[in-house]
Design a protein around this motif. Structure first.
Motif, PDB file in Angstrom:
ATOM      1  N   TYR A   3       0.841  -1.194   0.000  1.00 13.29           N
ATOM      2  CA  TYR A   3       0.000   0.000   0.000  1.00 13.29           C
ATOM      3  C   TYR A   3       0.877   1.245   0.000  1.00 13.29           C
ATOM      4  O   TYR A   3       1.880   1.310   0.713  1.00 13.29           O
ATOM      5  CB  TYR A   3      -0.899   0.011   1.235  1.00 13.29           C
ATOM      6  N   ARG A   4       0.489   2.239  -0.752  1.00 14.56           N
ATOM      7  CA  ARG A   4       1.231   3.501  -0.814  1.00 14.56           C
ATOM      8  C   ARG A   4       0.707   4.443   0.278  1.00 14.56           C
ATOM      9  O   ARG A   4       0.075   5.468  -0.011  1.00 14.56           O
ATOM     10  CB  ARG A   4       1.075   4.146  -2.196  1.00 14.56           C
ATOM     11  N   TYR A   5       0.983   4.078   1.510  1.00 16.40           N
ATOM     12  CA  TYR A   5       0.523   4.916   2.613  1.00 16.40           C
ATOM     13  C   TYR A   5       1.228   6.265   2.600  1.00 16.40           C
ATOM     14  O   TYR A   5       2.372   6.390   2.127  1.00 16.40           O
ATOM     15  CB  TYR A   5       0.789   4.229   3.952  1.00 16.40           C
ATOM     16  N   SER A 196     -12.310  -2.431  -3.480  1.00 13.98           N
ATOM     17  CA  SER A 196     -11.573  -2.128  -2.252  1.00 13.98           C
ATOM     18  C   SER A 196     -11.883  -3.131  -1.150  1.00 13.98           C
ATOM     19  O   SER A 196     -10.988  -3.531  -0.394  1.00 13.98           O
ATOM     20  CB  SER A 196     -11.878  -0.703  -1.776  1.00 13.98           C
ATOM     21  N   PHE A 200      -8.563  -5.219   0.048  1.00 16.02           N
ATOM     22  CA  PHE A 200      -7.884  -4.720   1.251  1.00 16.02           C
ATOM     23  C   PHE A 200      -8.152  -5.672   2.413  1.00 16.02           C
ATOM     24  O   PHE A 200      -9.025  -5.444   3.251  1.00 16.02           O
ATOM     25  CB  PHE A 200      -8.350  -3.301   1.584  1.00 16.02           C
ATOM     26  N   THR A 203      -5.318  -4.392   5.869  1.00 18.05           N
ATOM     27  CA  THR A 203      -5.102  -2.987   6.200  1.00 18.05           C
ATOM     28  C   THR A 203      -5.342  -2.740   7.687  1.00 18.05           C
ATOM     29  O   THR A 203      -6.172  -3.410   8.313  1.00 18.05           O
ATOM     30  CB  THR A 203      -6.064  -2.102   5.385  1.00 18.05           C
ATOM     31  N   PHE A 255      -7.043   3.675   1.209  1.00 19.97           N
ATOM     32  CA  PHE A 255      -6.794   2.285   1.562  1.00 19.97           C
ATOM     33  C   PHE A 255      -7.728   1.795   2.663  1.00 19.97           C
ATOM     34  O   PHE A 255      -7.348   1.014   3.535  1.00 19.97           O
ATOM     35  CB  PHE A 255      -5.323   2.099   1.943  1.00 19.97           C
ATOM     36  N   TRP A 285      -5.572   4.913   5.822  1.00 21.88           N
ATOM     37  CA  TRP A 285      -6.356   3.731   6.100  1.00 21.88           C
ATOM     38  C   TRP A 285      -7.580   4.115   6.924  1.00 21.88           C
ATOM     39  O   TRP A 285      -7.751   5.278   7.304  1.00 21.88           O
ATOM     40  CB  TRP A 285      -5.517   2.686   6.835  1.00 21.88           C
TER      41      TRP A 285
END
Length: 322
Positions: A3-5, A196, A200, A203, A255, A285
């Motif tokens: 994930y591109r947090y 999603s 996910f 997460t 996310f 998130w």
């Protein structure tokens, strides 16, 4: 998956505990650690009191907490707030920061609802408790110093889903007119058939496996979720029409497994003629503003939440829709 947090909050991910909603007893033992969101010091005094209001149609009394700015001038808007927690955990204490902040920085009378939790109390218990709190606030607007023309329904996560359900129920049953609904990362759809929600699965804050269990608990058992006959007052995304709902604010995150149902709900509201404001935050998130409150993105989310409520509840704001 990767994930591109947001780079400021990404290093925090390994420090968050794993949460399993399938073991309710254990979940509630560690609930304090999961739902510990810090202490908020309001910039102005806020008076609070805990009490109960009558339940609906023979239901038990509903526990609530009332927040009132101590230094007030004239009638204030009212906000009925439902806490998060996947319908299974959470409390007015866990979300005291959110509600106290709205009272202090929006200048509103806030009624926070300690609705009954699943699995002991499946749908419609939480809906009934939340609707009872709304009707009580409107019926007692004079003594509370609330402008009955400026009442909002609001919530976080499962509580935001409840807020959306209350707004639908009020629309369909001649309930109180609402100036607006504030839906932060709302849980809206038991069908869980969005990209999603499918993707996910690991997460922080919320993931698919916990959403499955939470919906099963809330709807009253396995085999109901995703099938025919689930009420839109349980899963608001199932409503055939969203026309006639009050002006709406929705907050969604990149996310969050709930991302796509939140975006779809916003699009449907717009298509059905409801004044809608959608704020989408990349790199976050589910529950980032509570879990990482000092991050810049969290501070921005909170500032925008307060600004939206101030605008929506100002005296000269748009009249409630019929």
């Amino acid at each position: 998956m990767t994930y591109r947090y947001d780079p400021e909050i990404a290093p925090l991910v390994p420090h968050f505990p794993e949460v399993d909603f399938s073991d309710v007893a254990e979940l509630r033992k560690v609930e304090a650690a999961i739902m510990e969101f810090g202490t908020y010091k309001p910039p102005v005094p806020v008076d609070t009191r805990d009490f109960t209001v009558p339940g609906r149609q023979g239901d038990p009394e509903v526990e609530v907490r009332l927040y009132q700015p101590a230094d007030r001038d004239g009638l204030l808007p009212g906000v009925v707030y439902m806490h998060g927690g996947g319908f299974v955990i959470g409390s007015i204490d866990a979300f005291d920061t959110e509600t106290r902040r709205i009272a202090a920085e929006v200048g509103a009378v806030v009624l926070s609802v300690n609705y009954r939790l699943a699995p002991e109390h499946p749908f419609p218990a939480a809906l009934n408790d939340s609707y009872a709190a709304l009707t009580w606030l409107v019926e007692h607007a004079d003594e509370l110093g609330v402008d009955p023309q400026r009442v909002a329904i609001a919530g976080e996560s499962a509580g935001a889903g409840l807020a959306a359900a209350v707004a639908l129920y009020a629309r369909d049953h001649g309930g109180p007119a609402l100036r607006m609904q504030y839906l932060s990362i709302p849980a809206l759809d038991d069908r869980m058939d969005t990209p999603s929600m499918r993707e996910f699965t690991d997460t922080p804050g919320w993931k698919r496996s916990n959403a499955e269990v939470a919906w099963d608990f809330y709807l009253g058992g396995k085999g109901i979720r995703g099938g025919e006959g689930v009420s839109p007052y349980a899963a608001p995304a199932r409503a055939e029409s969203l026309a006639g709902l009050p002006p709406t604010f929705i907050l969604a995150g990149e996310f969050d497994p709930l991302r796509d149902e939140d975006l779809a709900f916003a699009q449907r509201l717009i298509a059905d003629g409801v004044q809608t404001e959608l704020h989408f935050y990349p790199g976050i998130w589910h529950g980032t503003s509570q879990m990482a409150p000092q991050a810049e993105v969290s501070r921005r989310m909170v500032a925008e939440q307060l600004a939206v409520l101030r605008r929506g509840l100002r005296p000269e704001g748009p009249a409630p829709q019929d």
